[in-house]
Enzyme design. Structure first.
Site, PDB file in Angstrom:
ATOM      1  N   CYS A  44      37.504  91.406 159.155  1.00  0.00           N
ATOM      2  CA  CYS A  44      38.203  90.137 159.374  1.00  0.00           C
ATOM      3  C   CYS A  44      39.616  90.379 159.905  1.00  0.00           C
ATOM      4  CB  CYS A  44      38.233  89.323 158.084  1.00  0.00           C
ATOM      5  SG  CYS A  44      36.580  88.847 157.529  1.00  0.00           S
ATOM      6  N   THR A  45      40.228  91.450 159.450  1.00  0.00           N
ATOM      7  CA  THR A  45      41.565  91.797 159.950  1.00  0.00           C
ATOM      8  C   THR A  45      41.491  92.189 161.421  1.00  0.00           C
ATOM      9  OG1 THR A  45      42.298  92.473 157.750  1.00  0.00           O
ATOM     10  CG2 THR A  45      43.535  93.346 159.633  1.00  0.00           C
TER      11      THR A  45
END
Length: 152
Positions: A44-45
């Protein structure tokens, strides 16, 4: 996933500062609406940073980028500050929008079955209809893939 050509469900969710943001606020603009499982996780980062790195290109095309997860507004605030994310992050702890966009699904990981967000992206046109629906996107290429599609 919702079908291309259908009207995108309107919604109102709090942003990282707790302010309400509605999809209808962006009527007349194209919106990239991406759904992701969780703040501060590796995939997600990378996905969020991909959108951040390409944000100026999205803005030049007049496109707004909005990320949605079930994380709290406070979590989004820390995530956005840590990675200098310039776009909107919305909090959906009640799963209303995640379910409306059909991205809250049964997932299998290491033989374990659980419910969670399937990483997905929609492009919503200025008239509010879905122009592109991308299920199970790859976090490392999602932003670049969408940008390439938008640029034709």
């Amino acid at each position: 996933m919702l079908e291309v050509g259908t009207k995108a469900p309107d919604f109102t969710l709090p942003d990282k500062n707790g302010n309400p943001v509605s999809l209808s606020d962006f009527a007349g603009k194209r919106v990239v609406l991406y759904f992701y499982p969780r703040d501060n996780t590796p995939g997600c980062t990378r996905q969020a940073c991909g959108f951040a790195q390409n944000y100026d290109a999205f803005k030049e095309l007049g496109v707004e980028v909005i990320g949605v997860s079930k994380d709290s507004a406070a979590s989004h605030e820390k995530f956005a500050a840590k990675y200098e994310l310039p776009f909107i992050l919305l909090s959906d702890p009640e799963l209303t929008v995640l379910q409306a966009y059909d991205v809250w699904k049964e997932k299998k990981q290491y033989g374990k079955v659980s419910m969670g967000v399937v990483r997905s992206t929609y492009v919503i046109g200025p008239d509010g209809t879905i122009e592109k629906a991308m299920p199970k996107v790859k976090p490392d290429t999602n932003a670049a893939d969408i940008l390439a599609w938008l640029q034709g």
